[in-house]
Motif scaffolding. Structure first.
Motif, short mmCIF file in Angstrom:
data_model
loop_
_atom_site.label_atom_id
_atom_site.label_comp_id
_atom_site.label_asym_id
_atom_site.label_seq_id
_atom_site.Cartn_x
_atom_site.Cartn_y
_atom_site.Cartn_z
N LEU A 127 0.83 -1.20 0.00
CA LEU A 127 0.00 0.00 0.00
C LEU A 127 0.87 1.25 0.00
O LEU A 127 0.65 2.18 -0.78
CB LEU A 127 -0.91 -0.03 1.23
N ILE A 183 -5.94 4.72 -3.63
CA ILE A 183 -5.30 3.69 -2.81
C ILE A 183 -6.29 3.19 -1.75
O ILE A 183 -6.42 1.98 -1.50
CB ILE A 183 -4.04 4.24 -2.14
N TYR A 187 -7.73 -0.71 -1.45
CA TYR A 187 -7.55 -1.53 -0.25
C TYR A 187 -8.82 -1.39 0.61
O TYR A 187 -8.83 -0.76 1.66
CB TYR A 187 -6.30 -1.08 0.51
#
Length: 286
Positions: A127, A183, A187
């Motif tokens: 990440l 991002i 996630y």
């Protein structure tokens, strides 16, 4: 760092006696002030809930590390017992076989715990790497990314995020926020806490009492931008303010004040999913 506020009754007497505002306008101002207080209380309550969740996650991680240490100590003790059994002619093959099984079972559980921790660490590093690569050289000057105890911290400077002396999101923050939002969306098993922080300079803004208000409103602005502009699921988002009480630098210098005026985006795995991984331990042999 408190905002000096005259009692509402005294303000009403002064304003009405001077003929500055009508009763209706004064009533509107008083209503706006009450709404602001209620909104701030709601933000602080949500922030406290997220802080408790984050604290619980850190406690679970610490517990996992303690389990690893205990299991390694258990293996060492079992191995010592096995060595002693092998060197003693009075120990039967059944006891030795049982010790071997216990050692093998403990080793499997240790490996499971290590794999769980490595999985969490690996996801966080991926990440962080993906986000870092997406930022331009100019953007990295205003964005700091760290991974601490399994939690990703993205720190954004107020100069980049907000209009001067305001909690409104600036135009130049859009490109950076869009990358962070992508991002966060990718996630989707992570929760996101937006945390506002200020320096210790008293606030001088209409309808904002102190740095608590300012930090909470700035965090709320980022949350609403992520939700409405970049379509991040609001159920994953929490806004909270810490005012001037979480400094990372000395407020006696301009450089230190600038570092303390920041908004942190804290990304952490959902606790229930993390515990589900830990719960999938190898079954012991009967």
């Amino acid at each position: 760092m408190k905002f000096s506020i005259l009692p509402v009754a005294l303000v009403a007497v002064v304003l009405l006696s001077q003929g500055c505002v009508s009763n209706k306008k004064f009533s509107d101002l008083q209503s706006n002030y009450t709404q602001l207080q209620s909104k701030n209380n709601d933000l602080n309550n949500k922030y406290q809930e997220s802080q408790n969740g984050l604290s619980n996650a850190n406690t679970r991680i610490k517990s996992l590390e303690e389990q690893l240490a205990n299991e390694r100590a258990n293996v060492a003790a079992l191995q010592a017992s096995l060595d002693k059994a092998l060197s003693s002619s009075n120990q039967g093959n059944v006891n030795i076989s049982k010790l071997v099984d216990e050692i093998n079972s403990s080793n499997k559980y240790i490996q499971h715990l290590v794999n769980v921790k490595n999985t969490s660490d690996s996801l966080n590093m991926v990440l962080t790497t993906n986000l870092t690569r997406s930022l331009s050289a100019d953007e990295t000057k205003d964005v700091d990314i760290k991974v601490l105890k399994g939690v990703v911290y993205i720190s954004l400077s107020d100069n980049m995020l907000y209009k001067s002396g305001s909690y409104d999101i600036s135009d130049k923050a859009g490109q950076t926020l869009s990358k962070i939002a992508k991002i966060i969306t990718d996630y989707h098993n992570y929760d996101v806490l937006i945390e506002g922080n200020t320096d210790n300079v008293p606030v001088n803004m209409p309808n904002i009492r102190n740095n608590w208000d300012l930090s909470a409103l700035r965090a709320s602005s980022v949350v609403q931008a992520l939700q409405t502009t970049y379509n991040v699921d609001p159920k994953r988002l929490t806004a909270g303010g810490r005012g001037e009480f979480n400094p990372i630098a000395d407020n006696s210098t301009d450089t230190g004040k600038a570092q303390n005026r920041r908004t942190q985006i804290i990304i952490t795995p959902k606790l229930d999913q993390f515990m589900e991984l830990i719960g999938k331990a190898p079954a012991p042999k009967q």
